[in-house]
Write an enzyme that holds these catalytic residues in place. Structure first.
Site, PDB file in Angstrom:
ATOM      1  N   PHE A 143       0.865  -1.185   0.000  1.00 14.47           N
ATOM      2  CA  PHE A 143       0.000   0.000   0.000  1.00 14.47           C
ATOM      3  C   PHE A 143       0.897   1.228   0.000  1.00 14.47           C
ATOM      4  CE2 PHE A 143      -2.455   3.553   1.387  1.00 14.47           C
ATOM      5  CZ  PHE A 143      -3.635   3.398   0.681  1.00 14.47           C
ATOM      6  N   ASP A 228       9.547   2.886   1.722  1.00 14.90           N
ATOM      7  CA  ASP A 228       8.366   3.686   2.059  1.00 14.90           C
ATOM      8  C   ASP A 228       8.158   3.553   3.573  1.00 14.90           C
ATOM      9  OD1 ASP A 228       5.897   4.727   2.632  1.00 14.90           O
ATOM     10  OD2 ASP A 228       4.883   3.863   0.889  1.00 14.90           O
ATOM     11  N   LYS A 257       2.948  11.186   6.979  1.00 14.33           N
ATOM     12  CA  LYS A 257       2.165  11.007   8.202  1.00 14.33           C
ATOM     13  C   LYS A 257       2.728  11.758   9.416  1.00 14.33           C
ATOM     14  CE  LYS A 257       0.097   6.620   6.788  1.00 14.33           C
ATOM     15  NZ  LYS A 257      -1.259   6.945   6.413  1.00 14.33           N
TER      16      LYS A 257
HETATM   17  C1  LIG Z   1       3.135   2.899   3.576  1.00  7.68           C
HETATM   18  C2  LIG Z   1       2.234   3.982   3.064  1.00  7.68           C
HETATM   19  N1  LIG Z   1       2.579   4.670   1.966  1.00  7.68           N
HETATM   20  C3  LIG Z   1       1.809   5.652   1.477  1.00  7.68           C
HETATM   21  C4  LIG Z   1       0.607   5.994   2.071  1.00  7.68           C
HETATM   22  C5  LIG Z   1      -0.246   7.082   1.494  1.00  7.68           C
HETATM   23  O1  LIG Z   1      -0.234   8.219   2.295  1.00  7.68           O
HETATM   24  P1  LIG Z   1      -1.366   9.336   2.106  1.00  7.68           P
HETATM   25  O2  LIG Z   1      -2.654   8.749   2.573  1.00  7.68           O
HETATM   26  O3  LIG Z   1      -0.896  10.476   2.976  1.00  7.68           O
HETATM   27  O4  LIG Z   1      -1.377   9.697   0.652  1.00  7.68           O
HETATM   28  C6  LIG Z   1       0.200   5.301   3.218  1.00  7.68           C
HETATM   29  C7  LIG Z   1      -1.088   5.612   3.869  1.00  7.68           C
HETATM   30  O5  LIG Z   1      -1.630   4.862   4.626  1.00  7.68           O
HETATM   31  C8  LIG Z   1       1.035   4.275   3.731  1.00  7.68           C
HETATM   32  O6  LIG Z   1       0.688   3.571   4.818  1.00  7.68           O
END
Ligand SMILES: Cc1ncc(COP(=O)(O)O)c(C=O)c1O
Length: 405
Positions: A143, A228, A257
């Site tokens: 994700f 990530d 976040k």
């Molecule tokens: C590992 C990871 N990458 C990217 C994202 C996407 O972030 P955003 O919701 O701020 O676009 C999330 C969101 O849950 C995430 O957990």
């Protein structure tokens, strides 16, 4: 029967907002620390922390004060001009990551998009991949966000269906499988993009030495390792970065976040000069990325992380959390518990209810968590939670599962 304020607000939201989420039926009005209060005055222990955006808790004094002070000075310049918080933000964030350069954005998905663009450009300009051939290897069940390019390499049908045509240039391999990764990497591969722990997939921790193996393979093949750490980073697992659990330093950190302290959206890509130095003016950007308010809050987040205090708290309370959750495994209701630090994915035996049903029952007892993939609930309270509150939350879980001592 008269409609409650909660019911009225939910009905009104349902009527006028797109149904792209299925929130629990609670309407929050205020919050402080690890606690939220709804519009009826009921209190709830927040065991989700905005998917780790609220690592430092609700209304953290240091963060609110930093934001307020900046609100009185200047909030937005766009990147057309310099502002006086930008240099310090980039310097301090780069130092926290042990890197040279920062490219700030706002949301996590934007930062992942930035990482993808950066890797491709690095591939063409530095590695020498033929134009248009760059390939990025990602993991199944990932994700990384919701943009059209990111959902193009999702394996979740819900996230993908009806959103094609999809962006090419991605290859998907099973998470945790180094042999599959080795097979997938070719001369055209510019990057491997993975979550050090897969959050949305259910807090999946890869097999021991996987991250170190990815590091070795990517170094051997002149491929960028993009971690990530949007959800796993910034204290959640007991370290500043989850990659540290395997002493691994990726080429690119993708952060989001908690970088915005639960106050404003702040994300960033952090890497070496060789990698982020590929950009020239006009090639990438964001009106809000690196704005003064974002920098002021993120600087305070960085200062808080530099103390190591939050990482320590996540380690200590995390050990306690996993010890307690571990006791539930095998007792019938809980099939498996995974995670690291103050972060857990708890697989509930379906005969005890779906993840959603368990989450609703916990809500009725004053605890907020969120389900994922049918029968898993995620536990990720703010790192500022007290041990007493955490224990109380665990008592509620045991009560819901009927596994009280
Ligand atoms: C590992 C990871 N990458 C990217 C994202 C996407 O972030 P955003 O919701 O701020 O676009 C999330 C969101 O849950 C995430 O957990």
């Amino acid at each position: 029967m008269t409609e409650s304020r909660t019911q009225a607000l939910i009905a009104s939201a349902d009527a006028h907002s797109a149904h792209n989420y299925h929130p629990l039926p609670v309407v929050v009005a205020t919050a402080e620390g690890a606690w939220m209060t709804d519009v009826e005055g009921r209190r709830y222990l927040d065991m989700l922390a905005g998917y780790s955006a609220l690592n430092f808790g609700h209304g953290n004094r240091r963060l609110i004060d930093a934001a307020k002070a900046q609100l009185e000075r200047v909030t937005l310049t766009s990147r057309a001009f310099h502002h006086d918080r930008f240099a310090e933000f980039c310097t301090r964030l780069a130092a926290l990551c042990g890197k040279d350069m920062v490219l700030p954005m706002n949301t996590g998905a934007e930062a992942v998009e930035t990482a993808v663009k950066t890797a491709r450009k690095w591939g063409y300009r530095v590695k020498g991949v033929p134009d248009g051939q760059a390939k990025i290897v990602v993991a199944a069940d990932n994700f990384h966000g919701r943009t059209t390019t990111i959902v193009s390499f999702s394996t979740d049908p819900e996230a993908r269906a009806d959103f094609g045509p999809y962006t090419p240039g991605f290859e998907i391999v099973p998470y945790g499988d180094l042999d599959a990764l080795r097979e997938a990497v070719t001369d055209e591969t510019v990057a491997v993009l993975i979550e050090p722990i897969q959050g949305e997939a259910g807090v999946l921790v890869p097999p021991a030495d996987y991250l170190a193996g990815v590091r070795e393979l990517t170094r051997e093949r002149n491929v960028l390792f993009i971690a990530d750490e949007i959800q796993s980073g910034l204290g959640r697992t007991g370290k500043t970065f989850a990659c540290e659990h395997e002493d691994v330093v990726p080429d690119m950190y993708v952060l989001g976040k908690a970088l915005g302290g639960g106050v404003v959206p702040v994300s960033a890509v952090v890497a070496s000069r060789e990698v982020l130095g590929v950009y020239r003016p006009g090639e990438h950007g964001s009106t809000f990325g690196g704005n003064p308010l974002a920098c002021a809050v993120a600087l305070e987040v960085i200062a808080m992380l530099e103390t190591g205090e939050y990482q320590e708290k996540a380690t200590e309370l995390g050990e306690h959390l996993h010890r307690e959750l571990g006791l539930l495994v095998g007792g019938g209701a809980v099939r498996e518990v995974r995670g690291r630090g103050l972060w857990a994915g708890v697989d509930i035996d379906p005969s005890y209810g779906t993840g959603r049903e368990i989450s609703e029952k916990l809500m009725e007892r004053g605890v907020l968590v969120k389900d994922t993939h049918g029968s898993t609930i995620r536990i990720a309270p703010p790192l500022v939670i007290s041990k007493e509150d955490l224990d109380w939350g665990l008592d509620q879980l045991r009560a819901v599962l009927g596994t009280e001592a």
